[in-house]
Design an enzyme around this catalytic site. Structure first.
Site, PDB file in Angstrom:
ATOM      1  N   HIS A 165       1.680   3.280   4.919  1.00 49.44           N
ATOM      2  CA  HIS A 165       2.195   1.909   5.078  1.00 49.44           C
ATOM      3  C   HIS A 165       2.933   1.416   3.840  1.00 49.44           C
ATOM      4  O   HIS A 165       3.667   0.433   3.911  1.00 49.44           O
ATOM      5  CB  HIS A 165       1.037   0.951   5.393  1.00 49.44           C
ATOM      6  CG  HIS A 165       0.488   1.151   6.775  1.00 49.44           C
ATOM      7  ND1 HIS A 165       0.777   0.310   7.821  1.00 49.44           N
ATOM      8  CD2 HIS A 165      -0.314   2.115   7.295  1.00 49.44           C
ATOM      9  CE1 HIS A 165       0.171   0.742   8.925  1.00 49.44           C
ATOM     10  NE2 HIS A 165      -0.499   1.827   8.626  1.00 49.44           N
ATOM     11  N   ASP A 377       8.148  -2.999  -1.415  1.00 43.64           N
ATOM     12  CA  ASP A 377       7.233  -3.189  -0.294  1.00 43.64           C
ATOM     13  C   ASP A 377       7.497  -2.099   0.734  1.00 43.64           C
ATOM     14  O   ASP A 377       8.660  -1.734   0.951  1.00 43.64           O
ATOM     15  CB  ASP A 377       7.506  -4.564   0.353  1.00 43.64           C
ATOM     16  CG  ASP A 377       6.220  -5.272   0.763  1.00 43.64           C
ATOM     17  OD1 ASP A 377       5.269  -4.571   1.120  1.00 43.64           O
ATOM     18  OD2 ASP A 377       6.186  -6.515   0.735  1.00 43.64           O
TER      19      ASP A 377
END
Ligand code: ADQ
Length: 478
Positions: A165, A377
């Site tokens: 992720h 991110d």
């Protein structure tokens, strides 16, 4: 259809109790859980993970939670020392900062790696106890990168797949990791490795080429296969999405509309700029505040006419660096408000707590500009949630070029380098001045894309890639 075993650091439940009162089970309502739960029910599935508290696990409340969920829930227990060295230590003081390009924040304590391996072995043991030969095993995220290696050592030959992720760093950064070879070899024990973006995939392949001379990377018509130790590993990018419809519907509800209206009414004559983040140094909150301050300093036009609403959810507060980080945010907010506020205008409204869902959606609905500026991110779901809630098709998204979401939204968001305070300030002004027509054209495009590439299609595309044989894949590359 094969049974699905999903493995993640955290189960989709938390257990809480006040004093010695009864245990209360709260379920997580994140997009991943919503997408995965129906598949788990359909496939007689099992979710294996940690409940989030160290020590013994109270069995009865968990058994109830499992019955209600409609699939099996298997907890993995961690002692306090394991929580400190595996979760806070290797996962969040080594991998998390390094994979977000912040190597100076790493604490390469050798003991952390030993505990990381030991806890991954415990996960493998739990999986081995519950899996059968034809099961489809899907392991999630950076806490569990050693699980496939530990499973293979136990002779498990089931299909093992993995999704990361968070970002995967470029070689120059990854090379700082003392366990670089061991970690890459462990990852290559999975059969399919999924990353969020093409950037992460490229970085991973570059690291494999540089660190493992015996591995051969083949790219056949856009599909990547790694051949190593007589194994063949497929690698792909699968950008995660959100449950678009549920955000859109939620934003249209009466409670949310009312709450959004109240919020707007509290700041007459101002455009609202929104920041919503977990407390994490990777999210770029101080840099964002400095950019906002710079905008107010240089552009008089913004004074009295914009308000930054910055919401921060407490997270990992046990790690000292996160305390220091919060102090920095507090000081910057104080500085900006001290310098610029007037009798009728406070430039920054700052809250340090989790918003409930309606409140979060009301913020998305009420704020004309979203400032999503992480230093790096994996994806960043806030950017997508904001667009899904803009049911009036207006709103401007200012997005860090280093968020995974930028790969999909770059045509319509205003991309910025979060380290470039002046550029971010200029972009706030640009967003502030942007015409209605421009806002609407950009927002419509983003909503369309986020609605199409939602979390359900993400799950499907991952399963499809796992079930294709490499020769099929070569004909139908992603
Ligand atoms: P996170 O680092 O947690 O996830 P993100 O994708 O932004 O980051 O998700 C945060 C979630 O928390 C969002 O769903 C948001 O709604 C919620 N949230 C944030 N602030 C909140 C507040 N103040 N109140 C209530 N809710 C709040 C990791 C990776 C990301 C990747 C996801 C999914 O770091 O890059 O996008 O996994 O793969």
């Amino acid at each position: 259809m094969n049974r699905l075993i999903l493995v993640s650091n955290r189960l989709p439940f938390a257990l809480e109790r006040v004093g010695s009162g009864p245990w209360i089970v709260t379920s997580s309502v994140g997009g991943l859980v919503r997408a995965i739960e129906p598949v788990l029910r359909e496939r007689a599935g099992t979710w294996i993970g940690w409940i989030g508290m160290a020590g013994d696990i109270p069995q009865a409340p968990l058994a109830d939670a499992s019955r209600n969920a409609g699939y099996q829930v298997i907890p993995v227990a961690l002692s306090e020392a394991e929580r400190d060295e595996f979760y806070y230590g290797y996962s969040n003081e080594v991998i998390w900062p390094l994979f977000h390009d912040l190597q100076n924040f790493c604490n390469f304590e050798p003991a952390f790696w030993q505990t990381y391996k030991a806890v991954n072995q415990r996960y493998a043991e739990t999986i081995a106890q519950h899996c059968e030969r034809d099961d489809f095993i899907w392991v999630h995220d950076y806490h569990l990168m050693y699980v496939a290696q530990a499973l293979r050592e136990r002779g498990v030959s089931a299909a093992l797949t993995f999704f990361l992720h968070i970002p995967f760093p470029a070689y120059d950064i990854f090379a700082k990791l003392p366990q670089q070879q061991r970690l890459l070899r462990a990852l290559l024990q999975f059969d399919l490795l999924g990353f969020q973006t093409r950037r992460d995939l490229r970085n991973f392949l570059q690291c494999v080429r540089r660190v493992l001379p015996d591995a051969a990377v083949h790219t056949i018509a856009g599909l990547h296969l790694i051949r190593v130790e007589k194994r063949e590993v497929r690698v792909g990018s699968f950008p995660i999405g959100i449950d678009f419809e549920s955000f859109e519907k939620g934003a249209a509800s009466q409670e949310v509309a009312q709450r959004a209206e109240q919020l707007r009414a509290a700041f007459p004559g101002c455009q609202l700029v929104l920041g919503v983040d977990r407390l994490d140094y990777s999210k770029g909150i101080p840099e964002r505040l400095r950019a906002f301050r710079d905008g107010l300093e240089r552009y008089e036009e913004l004074r009295g006419r914009v308000v930054l609403i910055q919401n921060v959810v407490p997270s990992r507060v046990e790690i000292p660096r996160y305390h220091e980080f919060k102090d920095r945010i507090d000081r910057l907010v104080g500085d900006i408000n001290g310098r610029f506020s007037t009798d009728t205008w406070l430039p920054v409204h700052y809250r340090f707590r989790r918003l409930d869902r309606d409140d979060l959606l009301a913020h998305y609905r009420a704020c004309e500009i979203a400032l999503v500026t992480p230093l790096k991110d994996g994806m960043n779901l806030v950017a997508k949630e904001y667009c899904a809630c803009r049911i009036d098709k207006s709103g401007v998204l200012i997005l860090s070029e280093f968020a995974g979401a930028a790969e999909q939204l770059k045509r319509s968001a205003l991309l910025v380098n979060p380290y470039d305070v002046e550029q971010v300030a200029d972009t706030i002004l640009k967003a502030f001045r942007m015409s209605k027509a421009q806002r609407s054209m950009r927002m419509k495009r983003m909503r369309q894309l986020i609605s199409n590439e939602n979390v359900f299609s993400w799950v499907n595309s991952f399963f499809a890639a796992a079930s294709r044989s490499p020769s099929d894949s070569a004909q139908n590359p992603r």
